[in-house]
Design a protein around this motif. Sequence first.
Motif, mmCIF file in Angstrom:
data_model
loop_
_atom_site.group_PDB
_atom_site.id
_atom_site.type_symbol
_atom_site.label_atom_id
_atom_site.label_comp_id
_atom_site.label_asym_id
_atom_site.label_seq_id
_atom_site.Cartn_x
_atom_site.Cartn_y
_atom_site.Cartn_z
ATOM 1 N N ALA A 21 0.831 -1.330 -0.094
ATOM 2 C CA ALA A 21 0.225 -0.099 0.215
ATOM 3 C C ALA A 21 0.522 1.390 0.026
ATOM 4 N N THR A 22 0.524 2.896 -0.351
ATOM 5 C CA THR A 22 0.666 3.949 -0.219
ATOM 6 C C THR A 22 0.204 4.856 1.063
ATOM 7 N N LEU A 23 0.767 5.691 1.069
ATOM 8 C CA LEU A 23 0.519 6.904 1.644
ATOM 9 C C LEU A 23 0.389 7.700 0.964
ATOM 10 N N THR A 24 -0.074 8.320 0.347
ATOM 11 C CA THR A 24 0.726 9.693 -0.263
ATOM 12 C C THR A 24 -0.359 11.092 0.022
ATOM 13 N N THR A 25 0.358 11.681 0.278
ATOM 14 C CA THR A 25 -0.412 13.198 0.342
ATOM 15 C C THR A 25 -0.675 14.477 -0.364
ATOM 16 N N VAL A 26 -2.160 14.676 -0.673
ATOM 17 C CA VAL A 26 -2.650 15.933 -1.812
ATOM 18 C C VAL A 26 -2.146 17.013 -0.743
ATOM 19 N N SER A 27 -1.979 17.577 -2.135
ATOM 20 C CA SER A 27 -3.133 19.400 -1.305
ATOM 21 C C SER A 27 -3.519 19.950 -1.354
ATOM 22 N N ASP A 28 -4.108 20.431 -0.046
ATOM 23 C CA ASP A 28 -5.346 20.913 -0.690
ATOM 24 C C ASP A 28 -5.132 23.065 -0.811
ATOM 25 N N GLY A 29 -3.739 23.566 -0.708
ATOM 26 C CA GLY A 29 -3.099 24.272 -1.375
ATOM 27 C C GLY A 29 -2.849 24.958 0.784
ATOM 28 N N HIS A 30 -3.188 25.764 1.297
ATOM 29 C CA HIS A 30 -2.131 27.039 2.006
ATOM 30 C C HIS A 30 -3.097 27.395 2.821
ATOM 31 N N LEU A 31 -3.235 27.314 4.097
ATOM 32 C CA LEU A 31 -3.811 28.463 5.117
ATOM 33 C C LEU A 31 -3.015 30.261 4.593
ATOM 34 N N MET A 32 -3.168 31.624 5.828
ATOM 35 C CA MET A 32 -2.804 32.126 5.781
ATOM 36 C C MET A 32 -3.625 32.409 6.936
#
Length: 302
Positions: free
Chosen positions: A34-45
């Motif tokens: 299996a794999t764990l991948t991170t998916v970006s949702d952008g960033h906060l300010m």
Amino acid sequence: MPVSRRAFLQSAAAAPLVSALPGFATAELALGSATLTTVSDGHLMLPGALVFDPMPQEELAPILRDYGLSSGSLEPECNLALYRDGTYNVLFDVGSGPDFMPTAGKILSGLEALGLAPEDITHVVFTHAHPDHIWGLLDEFDEPLFYDARYLMGRAEWDYWWNPDTVSTIGEARATFAVGAKRRMQVIEDSVALFEDGDEILPGIAALSTPGHTPGHMAFEVRQGSQAALVVGDAIGNHHVAFRRPEWESGSDQDAATAAATRKMLLDRLTVEQMPLVGFHLPNGGIGRAEQTDDGYRFVEV
């Protein structure tokens, strides 16, 4: 095959974002097959005061200098963990959607960068119900964006946000959090599965109670054979003071004292077991390890 209005709008919304925002930080970790991948949702300010105000300012200043940070503002990444084992595509949290911050809510672009679409997600598991974790639940028609997925949330977290008293007791600054969470939870009320601390919610995925940031915050141990990682959500909320001084109370936590105890527990476990972690707001995709140092801990990227 005819293209639905939903699919058309999703692809139209995502396409310009992929080209306009090519630098999504992702990281990947193999766990057996299996794999764990991170998916970006952008960033906060965020204003730095949101995190730093309760902390001892004289001791805080050199830590911020060490990390090249300003006490005035922070721009943490938003990294959604995605677990794929060949049968399930499990997304932990759904991001901010379009109504929280203009720099976040980029989940469609993040998925597209991995060659995935919303219908590919089989399960959505929530760590907690703050806006940057649940407001991305709905599409333009106020229907679930991940319309083929099953939804899972810890019972304590569900009960807290579902309680009609929460909006009047959470504090004025977070009242919109309560309204926004419940509106989205009402949409999935009849289809969500609730679980408790310690439950194996899916094969190889076990829930771990990590309260403090919110009353029912959950982390998740993801395991394949002898290999495991911990998806910590916001229980470890940054790579700087949360590691260097986990005992310090943070203004971003709803119950700061409980959150500090939870952080210390997690960091102790992660270092003893040498287990990788995935943090929602940790840098460069959010996957790494915790190492103990002479004056606390440090985050080491994979």
